[in-house]
Design an enzyme around this catalytic site. Sequence first.
Site, short mmCIF file in Angstrom:
data_model
loop_
_atom_site.label_atom_id
_atom_site.label_comp_id
_atom_site.label_asym_id
_atom_site.label_seq_id
_atom_site.Cartn_x
_atom_site.Cartn_y
_atom_site.Cartn_z
CG ASP A 1 26.61 57.81 37.81
OD1 ASP A 1 27.07 56.75 38.07
OD2 ASP A 1 26.05 58.05 36.78
N PRO B 1 35.55 51.80 28.90
CG PRO B 1 33.70 52.64 27.63
CD PRO B 1 34.45 53.13 28.81
CB CYS C 1 37.13 44.01 33.85
SG CYS C 1 36.20 45.36 34.53
P1 NAD Z 1 29.82 51.16 35.49
O1 NAD Z 1 29.65 51.28 34.15
O2 NAD Z 1 29.20 50.13 36.21
O3 NAD Z 1 29.91 52.48 36.29
C1 NAD Z 1 30.39 53.80 36.06
C2 NAD Z 1 29.48 54.86 36.26
O4 NAD Z 1 30.30 56.14 35.85
C3 NAD Z 1 28.22 54.93 35.36
O5 NAD Z 1 27.01 55.09 36.26
C4 NAD Z 1 28.31 56.25 34.67
O6 NAD Z 1 26.99 56.92 34.56
C5 NAD Z 1 29.31 56.98 35.65
N1 NAD Z 1 29.75 58.03 34.99
C6 NAD Z 1 30.51 58.17 33.71
N2 NAD Z 1 31.03 59.25 33.58
C7 NAD Z 1 30.72 60.00 34.48
C8 NAD Z 1 30.74 61.50 35.19
N3 NAD Z 1 31.68 62.18 34.08
N4 NAD Z 1 30.55 62.09 36.16
C9 NAD Z 1 29.51 61.35 36.92
N5 NAD Z 1 29.42 59.80 36.71
C10 NAD Z 1 29.93 59.34 35.57
O7 NAD Z 1 31.54 50.73 35.71
P2 NAD Z 1 32.27 49.77 36.72
O8 NAD Z 1 31.63 48.43 36.44
O9 NAD Z 1 31.76 50.31 38.07
O10 NAD Z 1 33.73 50.00 36.34
C11 NAD Z 1 34.24 51.21 36.66
C12 NAD Z 1 35.79 51.20 36.58
O11 NAD Z 1 36.21 50.30 37.53
C13 NAD Z 1 36.20 50.77 35.16
O12 NAD Z 1 37.30 51.31 34.88
C14 NAD Z 1 36.41 48.99 35.48
O13 NAD Z 1 37.48 48.55 34.50
C15 NAD Z 1 36.85 49.09 36.70
N6 NAD Z 1 36.56 47.89 37.53
C16 NAD Z 1 35.55 47.09 37.28
C17 NAD Z 1 35.24 46.09 38.28
C18 NAD Z 1 33.92 45.26 38.16
O14 NAD Z 1 33.81 44.23 38.79
N7 NAD Z 1 32.98 45.81 37.49
C19 NAD Z 1 36.29 45.77 39.00
C20 NAD Z 1 37.53 46.14 39.07
C21 NAD Z 1 37.63 47.50 38.59
C1 UGA Z 2 37.88 39.95 37.45
C2 UGA Z 2 38.89 39.82 38.30
O1 UGA Z 2 38.63 38.74 39.13
C3 UGA Z 2 38.84 40.82 39.59
O2 UGA Z 2 39.98 40.68 40.59
C4 UGA Z 2 38.92 42.15 38.93
O3 UGA Z 2 39.01 43.25 39.83
C5 UGA Z 2 37.79 42.47 38.06
O4 UGA Z 2 37.97 41.31 36.87
C6 UGA Z 2 37.86 43.69 37.12
O5 UGA Z 2 39.00 44.27 37.17
O6 UGA Z 2 36.62 44.01 36.67
P1 UGA Z 2 34.85 39.87 37.56
O7 UGA Z 2 35.09 39.74 36.10
O8 UGA Z 2 33.99 40.22 38.40
O9 UGA Z 2 36.45 39.97 38.28
O10 UGA Z 2 34.77 38.07 37.78
P2 UGA Z 2 35.81 36.54 37.87
O11 UGA Z 2 35.18 35.91 39.05
O12 UGA Z 2 37.16 37.06 37.90
O13 UGA Z 2 35.37 36.03 36.39
C7 UGA Z 2 35.41 36.71 35.33
C8 UGA Z 2 34.78 35.61 34.00
O14 UGA Z 2 35.89 34.57 33.99
C9 UGA Z 2 33.67 35.11 34.35
O15 UGA Z 2 33.01 35.15 33.16
C10 UGA Z 2 33.83 33.73 34.96
O16 UGA Z 2 32.86 32.71 34.58
C11 UGA Z 2 35.11 33.22 34.15
N1 UGA Z 2 36.01 32.22 35.00
C12 UGA Z 2 36.32 32.40 36.26
C13 UGA Z 2 36.25 31.19 34.25
O17 UGA Z 2 35.87 30.79 33.12
N2 UGA Z 2 37.16 30.07 35.03
C14 UGA Z 2 37.41 30.20 36.28
O18 UGA Z 2 38.11 29.57 36.74
C15 UGA Z 2 36.98 31.29 36.75
#
Ligand code: NAD
Ligand code: UGA
Length: 482
Positions: free
Chosen positions: A35, A91, A280
């Site tokens: 990172d 984002p 997300c």
């Molecule tokens: P995050 O912000 O927690 O982490 C991203 C990291 O990437 C940061 O620490 C940042 O410093 C780093 N970064 C950015 N540019 C960089 C570069 N050029 N080189 C090295 N590091 C770099 O984000 P996240 O929640 O892990 O989400 C990442 C992706 O996964 C997003 O596209 C999100 O939509 C997707 N996603 C997130 C979740 C979730 O639950 N958070 C679930 C499924 C998919």
């Molecule tokens: C969601 C999806 O569930 C994941 O499959 C996906 O990978 C992820 O987004 C992503 O792409 O980031 P997450 O956002 O971590 O995961 O958590 P969820 O459990 O889906 O909850 C999302 C929001 O919906 C929360 O604010 C939760 O409180 C709300 N929620 C969830 C409701 O309002 N009602 C429900 O019945 C369930």
Amino acid sequence: MSVRNICCIGAGYVGGPSCSVIAYKCPDITVSVVDLSQQRIDQWNSDNLPIFEPGLDEIVKSVRGKNLFFSTDIDKSIQEADLIFICVNTPTKSYGLGKGRAADLKYIESAARMIANVSCVSKIVVEKSTVPVKAAESISNILRANHKPGVKYQILSNPEFLAEGTAVTDLINPDRVLIGGEQTPEGLVAIKALSDVYHRWVPEENIVTMNTWSSELSKLAANAFLAQRISSINAMSAVCEATGADVSEVAHAIGKDSRIGNKFLKASVASIFVGFGGSCFQKDVLNLVYLCECLNLPEVAAYWQQVININDFQRRRFANRIIECLFNTVTNKKIAIFGFAFKKDTGDTRESAAIYVASYLIEEGAQIRIYDPKVDRAQIFSELTHPAVCNNPDRVEELVTICDDPYRAAEETHAVVVCTEWDEFVTYDYKRLYENMLKPAFLFDGRVILNHQSLMDIGFHVETIGKRLARNNVNRPIAATN
Ligand code: NAD
Ligand code: UGA
């Protein structure tokens, strides 16, 4: 081809847990997570990991320093890897073309350029971040336009479906692993190499392969369907409040239909909330809306936009209800907010409903006390003073207090508002809370997790979402609209 060395660019909520589980399940593969943020990497290397996820500490501690490494030496890690995951943030754009809707792909592009700059041998590059359809093509164009002689890249799409709070179990027992790639001989070899990594612990029938664009779109579609389901039940909750129906009963009745199913509808566990939050759902639905507009599909765009509109409506309705119940003014009133994370079992606050509820109350001049078991003061202030929700940070400093004890947070307050469904909130001594609050004491259950009858028996005026409660001694306004 067999993968021996993996680099993961981005040590966030996805890169950290997903690559820790890969290292844990594949002792013969070396995994380095890199990172730009030195602070984040230092935390991953410490006893205090940068994110809270049940079960994650144990996994990281069991493999860190053996075949799992966290570092800021991005170039070295890229050079050594045969397979690179891109897990950077995507984002919503906050400027320029597509502002407020399109995904900002600048971090993806910078990761692709870093790979092109330092790679001296061929690699598989895997897009794990959530991206608009055809982002893999852009990555491919950047890599192929900048490649060193003899270096070839295969680009795969491998979107992540973990949910925060259950990331470790989701990663260990995924409903499916999705891999998209070019349907050419070289593309199929790359798909097979990545499938073989997951196959160490995921049954073959749960590894789904397809073309790259289907894979990219499937991720946006999955989040859009999940968000749509929450907006559907939230829309019903407004009808329930206006009619006297109980949304938990409605959810139970419709969830019994096996075609509909009861998940994401279940009344007492995770259902009728103050709207969805998290980093997300909103971002990915907006991304889909923007994509549809760009594809000249305005009716489809409007359909998905409505999922967001209902979510905004639900948040406003809840915050308005608080003000109306407190005799139409909260100025100088003390209000305790229980929970700041966007859901339980995570310290993540991105797009948390609590931010919107708190900001709205601050705007009205209320004095807010916030308690969350996992979110610290700095994080709460950084959310509440963010320019997107606040134009007067001094006002936030003046009106917000962070408490490390729920009983102290509720002392001398007019109301308690539950914004996150933390298990511990259910087990509090509400009689004790009530005794130390101003009367009438209001309790707004934005998560529908508490026993409303017993709270009313104690003397609370209780308000929740999706049902009218029999009143005790305070006049209840007609269900708030917007
Ligand atoms: P995050 O912000 O927690 O982490 C991203 C990291 O990437 C940061 O620490 C940042 O410093 C780093 N970064 C950015 N540019 C960089 C570069 N050029 N080189 C090295 N590091 C770099 O984000 P996240 O929640 O892990 O989400 C990442 C992706 O996964 C997003 O596209 C999100 O939509 C997707 N996603 C997130 C979740 C979730 O639950 N958070 C679930 C499924 C998919
Ligand atoms: C969601 C999806 O569930 C994941 O499959 C996906 O990978 C992820 O987004 C992503 O792409 O980031 P997450 O956002 O971590 O995961 O958590 P969820 O459990 O889906 O909850 C999302 C929001 O919906 C929360 O604010 C939760 O409180 C709300 N929620 C969830 C409701 O309002 N009602 C429900 O019945 C369930």
